[in-house]
Design a protein around this motif. Sequence first.
Motif, PDB file in Angstrom:
ATOM      1  N   SER A 171       0.834  -1.206   0.000  1.00 50.98           N
ATOM      2  CA  SER A 171       0.000   0.000   0.000  1.00 50.98           C
ATOM      3  C   SER A 171       0.869   1.256   0.000  1.00 50.98           C
ATOM      4  CB  SER A 171      -0.923   0.012   1.212  1.00 50.98           C
ATOM      5  OG  SER A 171      -1.819  -1.062   1.162  1.00 50.98           O
ATOM      6  N   SER A 172       1.913   1.262   0.805  1.00 53.08           N
ATOM      7  CA  SER A 172       2.812   2.410   0.840  1.00 53.08           C
ATOM      8  C   SER A 172       3.524   2.604  -0.489  1.00 53.08           C
ATOM      9  CB  SER A 172       3.851   2.232   1.948  1.00 53.08           C
ATOM     10  OG  SER A 172       3.232   2.200   3.195  1.00 53.08           O
ATOM     11  N   LEU A 173       3.919   1.504  -1.113  1.00 48.73           N
ATOM     12  CA  LEU A 173       4.582   1.596  -2.414  1.00 48.73           C
ATOM     13  C   LEU A 173       3.647   2.189  -3.457  1.00 48.73           C
ATOM     14  CD1 LEU A 173       7.057   0.908  -4.198  1.00 48.73           C
ATOM     15  CD2 LEU A 173       5.996  -1.312  -4.599  1.00 48.73           C
ATOM     16  N   ILE A 174       2.399   1.773  -3.457  1.00 50.65           N
ATOM     17  CA  ILE A 174       1.442   2.279  -4.438  1.00 50.65           C
ATOM     18  C   ILE A 174       1.122   3.745  -4.178  1.00 50.65           C
ATOM     19  CG2 ILE A 174      -0.948   2.071  -5.218  1.00 50.65           C
ATOM     20  CD1 ILE A 174      -0.583  -0.999  -4.797  1.00 50.65           C
ATOM     21  N   LEU A 175       0.970   4.120  -2.929  1.00 47.75           N
ATOM     22  CA  LEU A 175       0.619   5.502  -2.606  1.00 47.75           C
ATOM     23  C   LEU A 175       1.787   6.459  -2.800  1.00 47.75           C
ATOM     24  CD1 LEU A 175      -1.565   4.956   0.581  1.00 47.75           C
ATOM     25  CD2 LEU A 175      -2.342   5.683  -1.675  1.00 47.75           C
TER      26      LEU A 175
END
Length: 153
Positions: free
Chosen positions: A26-30
């Motif tokens: 999720s952090s990578l995508i955001l």
Amino acid sequence: MRHGKTNNHLGRQKGHRVALLSNMASSLILNKHINTTVAKAKALRKYVEPLLTKSKDDSTHSRRVVFSHLQNKEAIKELYKEVTTKIADRPGGYTRIIKLEPRLGDNAQMCMMELVDFNTLYIAGTAKKAAEKVKTRRSRAKKKVSAEDAPQS
């Protein structure tokens, strides 16, 4: 020997490991890039790349499958809104791992993991090189044309 050991357990039990990978994905995508250890980045790559491939098909089923892995509505919105449009023509290899200096506290190997199509440094560098090549070709072509025109006049 490590025959058949395809999963890096990262020193965690299954529930903790799945939660860790879900939050990191999720952090990578955001954020489009994250700093982490090399071992976690390699485990995350195996986790997130199939999700990115699944997201290319924007159907209700694929959204539900990806949401079951990520559990983050904002990440799902970002994934289907921005990320999927940029990776639509890429056949795979959506992430890049760039090794950094070891961490000061425990000397762990650190790296930066990023989505390939969102690094502005590489994109700007290639666009600048392409512009320079086009510029030199045009300037040479103009010089040849002007040199050929001059003797005829």
